[in-house]
Design an enzyme around this catalytic site. Structure first.
Site, mmCIF file in Angstrom:
data_model
loop_
_atom_site.group_PDB
_atom_site.id
_atom_site.type_symbol
_atom_site.label_atom_id
_atom_site.label_comp_id
_atom_site.label_asym_id
_atom_site.label_seq_id
_atom_site.Cartn_x
_atom_site.Cartn_y
_atom_site.Cartn_z
ATOM 1 N N PHE A 132 0.707 -1.224 -0.062
ATOM 2 C CA PHE A 132 -0.034 0.039 0.023
ATOM 3 C C PHE A 132 0.787 1.368 -0.063
ATOM 4 O O PHE A 132 0.241 2.500 -0.584
ATOM 5 C CB PHE A 132 -0.838 -0.040 1.233
ATOM 6 N N LYS B 205 -1.131 -6.685 -9.779
ATOM 7 C CA LYS B 205 -1.916 -6.930 -8.352
ATOM 8 C C LYS B 205 -1.759 -5.780 -7.419
ATOM 9 O O LYS B 205 -0.638 -6.301 -6.669
ATOM 10 C CB LYS B 205 -1.917 -8.223 -7.824
ATOM 11 N N GLU C 18 -4.973 -3.681 -2.088
ATOM 12 C CA GLU C 18 -6.427 -3.633 -2.053
ATOM 13 C C GLU C 18 -6.916 -2.046 -1.243
ATOM 14 O O GLU C 18 -7.750 -1.549 -1.164
ATOM 15 C CB GLU C 18 -7.340 -4.773 -1.282
ATOM 16 N N ARG C 19 -5.743 -1.636 -0.345
ATOM 17 C CA ARG C 19 -5.918 -0.516 0.442
ATOM 18 C C ARG C 19 -5.772 0.857 -0.615
ATOM 19 O O ARG C 19 -6.439 1.716 -0.093
ATOM 20 C CB ARG C 19 -5.117 -0.455 1.703
ATOM 21 N N SER D 23 5.165 -6.958 3.038
ATOM 22 C CA SER D 23 5.755 -7.373 4.414
ATOM 23 C C SER D 23 6.636 -8.764 4.030
ATOM 24 O O SER D 23 6.267 -9.452 3.467
ATOM 25 C CB SER D 23 4.575 -7.481 5.284
ATOM 26 N N CYS E 162 9.431 1.581 3.556
ATOM 27 C CA CYS E 162 10.439 0.682 3.638
ATOM 28 C C CYS E 162 11.677 1.158 3.892
ATOM 29 O O CYS E 162 12.574 0.250 4.409
ATOM 30 C CB CYS E 162 10.287 -0.402 2.622
ATOM 31 N N GLU F 129 9.159 -4.637 12.729
ATOM 32 C CA GLU F 129 8.987 -3.438 12.095
ATOM 33 C C GLU F 129 7.373 -2.870 12.431
ATOM 34 O O GLU F 129 6.442 -3.680 12.487
ATOM 35 C CB GLU F 129 8.679 -3.986 10.601
HETATM 36 P P1 NAD Z 1 1.586 -6.546 2.785
HETATM 37 O O1 NAD Z 1 2.524 -8.090 2.853
HETATM 38 O O2 NAD Z 1 0.224 -6.647 4.031
HETATM 39 O O3 NAD Z 1 0.828 -6.662 1.235
HETATM 40 C C1 NAD Z 1 1.669 -6.699 0.297
HETATM 41 C C2 NAD Z 1 0.740 -7.205 -0.942
HETATM 42 O O4 NAD Z 1 0.573 -8.586 -0.835
HETATM 43 C C3 NAD Z 1 -0.474 -6.659 -1.306
HETATM 44 O O5 NAD Z 1 -0.862 -6.561 -2.703
HETATM 45 C C4 NAD Z 1 -1.509 -7.594 -0.561
HETATM 46 O O6 NAD Z 1 -2.761 -7.876 -1.082
HETATM 47 C C5 NAD Z 1 -0.936 -8.920 -0.423
HETATM 48 N N1 NAD Z 1 -1.178 -9.830 0.700
HETATM 49 C C6 NAD Z 1 -1.369 -9.611 1.780
HETATM 50 N N2 NAD Z 1 -1.684 -10.404 2.813
HETATM 51 C C7 NAD Z 1 -1.307 -11.722 1.988
HETATM 52 C C8 NAD Z 1 -1.191 -13.069 2.097
HETATM 53 N N3 NAD Z 1 -1.569 -13.499 3.192
HETATM 54 N N4 NAD Z 1 -1.083 -13.711 1.095
HETATM 55 C C9 NAD Z 1 -0.895 -13.469 -0.248
HETATM 56 N N5 NAD Z 1 -0.780 -11.988 -0.549
HETATM 57 C C10 NAD Z 1 -1.209 -11.203 0.463
HETATM 58 O O7 NAD Z 1 2.140 -5.379 3.045
HETATM 59 P P2 NAD Z 1 1.597 -3.811 3.053
HETATM 60 O O8 NAD Z 1 1.029 -3.663 4.560
HETATM 61 O O9 NAD Z 1 0.790 -3.648 1.980
HETATM 62 O O10 NAD Z 1 2.953 -2.859 2.903
HETATM 63 C C11 NAD Z 1 3.905 -2.509 3.897
HETATM 64 C C12 NAD Z 1 4.951 -3.487 4.022
HETATM 65 O O11 NAD Z 1 5.630 -3.569 2.671
HETATM 66 C C13 NAD Z 1 5.922 -3.160 4.838
HETATM 67 O O12 NAD Z 1 6.399 -4.437 5.477
HETATM 68 C C14 NAD Z 1 7.229 -2.560 4.192
HETATM 69 O O13 NAD Z 1 8.148 -2.618 4.859
HETATM 70 C C15 NAD Z 1 6.973 -3.429 2.883
HETATM 71 N N6 NAD Z 1 7.877 -2.580 1.748
HETATM 72 C C16 NAD Z 1 9.019 -3.111 1.322
HETATM 73 C C17 NAD Z 1 9.801 -2.580 0.270
HETATM 74 C C18 NAD Z 1 10.916 -3.149 -0.154
HETATM 75 O O14 NAD Z 1 11.377 -2.757 -1.051
HETATM 76 N N7 NAD Z 1 11.576 -4.036 0.688
HETATM 77 C C19 NAD Z 1 9.048 -1.431 -0.336
HETATM 78 C C20 NAD Z 1 7.822 -1.074 0.123
HETATM 79 C C21 NAD Z 1 7.161 -1.530 1.269
#
Ligand code: NAD
Length: 512
Positions: free
Chosen positions: A165, A189, A192-193, A242, A297, A398
């Site tokens: 998101f 994909k 969704e937020r 994440s 991140c 985190e």
């Molecule tokens: P998230 O992991 O909850 O979601 C990321 C994506 O995965 C979304 O599209 C979501 O729909 C999908 N998703 C969520 N839960 C899932 C599951 N159980 N199974 C399959 N798909 C699933 O992350 P978020 O809260 O949207 O974003 C924040 C996180 O992203 C933080 O941990 C941040 O550090 C990380 N991030 C990392 C980088 C990097 O380059 N390393 C960059 C940006 C964000």
């Protein structure tokens, strides 16, 4: 502070809100999935739309469209593919203000910050416009008599991107410009937020002349992700999110035979040496810890001052700065920090302040006391913790919000150990005026993106972005030349030109 219940609006009220659907084969639809997720205006705390949650059938349709478009797009010369990206680049630049407004309305970050993320995404498009040069292969004139060898890179086929998101424009643009430039077709994909931005980008790509089916968007949640992970026609997956989900996507995707790069979570440390320029440290730290409400991140979430004097000085300056930090609605040009993305996330971040006290850390500035916290928006003031130590949850986990921890260290070596013993290794930085110390840090630190007197060392588009340890699963960082390598397969051809007598040969050819 009242805890937000986001389940209530997900019933009848949601039905009256606009649907953010999919973009498949050049057309928009709401899909066959019946699931919906509320999309909030975080500054007002109200749902403004609902995201269609794509079903396996929606994913199948998008992958089929991408699969059908793949032969034509991969056969399109690289310089012609680049022309589409040149036009897309201009369209995004022209639409930047509108795109930033959409980002602020669904994510909450300030307008200036949203514009910044669009610019960082555009830089990847600019890099991808150079794809004819990037795909130039290697050639050896003579590897045998009248035999030459040529190596080149070809697209993988259908690639899927799954994004978080926190950067609804930039992170998708880390992925698809390079993938498309290399001749792949794509299924995006988004989170969704904040699902709207990817649809806008799809519309602009179509306007730029991208053939239908080459870029598709399926909005959704885990169900859509799982359908992509299991689909036999998806060749590769770029994931950013994440760490638990990154690891799941990496393991499932690779088990299904796909190439996967999965970028995960982070806890980024800033080491501050006693010889650092204090004003630079403070202004850098404020932006890096509290900009975008800490939902980056590469945000600095831990500062490690070396020596008690450095720590005391930092602490008192940060307290003073936090008193004047302007928190509010992201479209107000005076505002420095907007709300968090959802009420649930705000509550989770706030809960870490409770955890900090329980663990024996000191809550020096408590963001829960900010005046806006009792309003409808998902606000939390900037928080500062002192006396934090490795092993405490507030250090090891985190938090992904505007909470900065001070971990005091006696020496440079102690500070480096704090950074290196952490499970994440996304970014790390040091502030010092001593070249030797800076060099020792650069060489010794276990992180993928490292800074010296730079608070958020995010690589430019023509370098590559990625962490170490549990911040990245897979072998390739994202964008830059690593991106080109990820989105292509390497092939080497050995060619004998006619005109040479060839005798039967049963031994290994040595071409002498
Ligand atoms: P998230 O992991 O909850 O979601 C990321 C994506 O995965 C979304 O599209 C979501 O729909 C999908 N998703 C969520 N839960 C899932 C599951 N159980 N199974 C399959 N798909 C699933 O992350 P978020 O809260 O949207 O974003 C924040 C996180 O992203 C933080 O941990 C941040 O550090 C990380 N991030 C990392 C980088 C990097 O380059 N390393 C960059 C940006 C964000």
């Amino acid at each position: 502070m009242t805890t937000v219940d986001e389940t209530a609006p997900e019933s009848a009220f949601l039905d009256s809100l606009p649907v953010v659907g999919h973009f498949i084969g050049g057309r928009e639809d709401e899909g066959t999935g019946t699931g919906r997720a509320a999309v909030y205006d975080p500054a007002r705390g109200v749902p403004t739309a609902h995201a269609a949650l794509g079903s396996a059938d929606d994913v199948n349709r998008a992958v089929a469209a991408a699969h059908d478009a793949a032969p034509g797009w991969s056969a399109t010369p690289a310089h012609v593919r680049a022309r589409v990206l040149f036009r897309f680049r201009q369209l995004v630049e022209d639409a930047a203000e509108d795109l930033a407004r959409i980002i602020t309305s669904e994510h909450g970050k300030t307008h200036a910050d949203a514009l910044g993320e669009v610019t960082r995404g555009l830089e990847v498009v600019e890099f991808a416009c150079g794809v004819p040069q990037l795909l130039k292969g290697d050639h050896s004139e003579a590897v045998g008599r009248r035999i030459e060898a040529v190596s080149f890179r070809q697209p993988l086929g259908v690639v899927a991107g799954i994004s978080p998101f926190n950067f609804p424009a930039m992170v998708p643009m880390w992925m698809f410009p390079v993938a498309l430039a290399c001749g792949n077709t794509f299924v995006m994909k988004p989170s969704e937020r904040d699902p709207s931005l990817s649809l806008e980008l799809a519309r602009l790509l179509q306007k730029a002349g991208l053939p239908d089916g080459v870029f598709n968007v399926v909005n959704g949640d885990k169900q859509a992700v799982d359908a992509l992970l299991e689909h036999p026609d998806v060749d590769a997956i770029s994931f950013v999110g994440s760490t638990p989900v990154a690891e799941y996507v990496y393991r499932t995707g690779t088990a299904n035979g796909k190439r996967v790069q999965a970028l995960g979570g982070a806890k980024n440390h800033m080491v501050v040496m006693p010889d650092a320029d204090v004003d630079t440290v403070i202004s850098s730290l404020m932006g890096a810890a509290y900009g975008s409400a800490g939902e980056r991140c590469m945000a600095i979430s831990v500062v490690v001052p070396v020596g008690q004097k450095t720590a005391d000085m930092l602490r008192s300056r940060l307290v003073a700065e936090l008193e004047t930090l302007k928190v509010g609605e992201g479209n107000d040009p005076e505002v420095e920090m907007g709300p968090l993305v959802t009420g649930a996330h705000r509550d989770k971040v706030a809960s870490y302040l409770e955890v900090a006290s329980e663990e024996g850390a000191e809550v020096v500035v408590d963001g829960r006391e900010h005046a806006l916290v009792d309003g409808d928006g998902f606000f939390l003031g900037g928080s500062l913790l002192d006396g934090v130590r490795p092993g405490m949850r507030v250090h090891d986990e985190e938090i992904f919000g505007p909470v900065l921890s001070i971990v005091r260290a006696d020496t440079f070596d102690d500070a480096l150990a704090v950074v290196n013993e952490h499970e994440f290794g996304n970014g790390a930085t040091i502030f010092t005026s001593d070249g030797g110390t800076a060099q020792a840090f650069l060489m010794g630190v276990q992180a993928g993106m490292v800074g010296v007197n730079v608070p958020i060392p995010v690589p430019m588009a023509f370098h590559s972005f990625g962490g170490w340890k549990r911040s990245l699963f897979g072998d390739h960082h994202i964008h830059g030349e690593e991106g080109v390598r990820f989105y292509t397969k390497y092939k080497t051809a050995t060619v004998r030109w006619p005109g040479v007598d060839v005798s039967k040969q049963f031994v290994m050819p040595t071409n002498v």
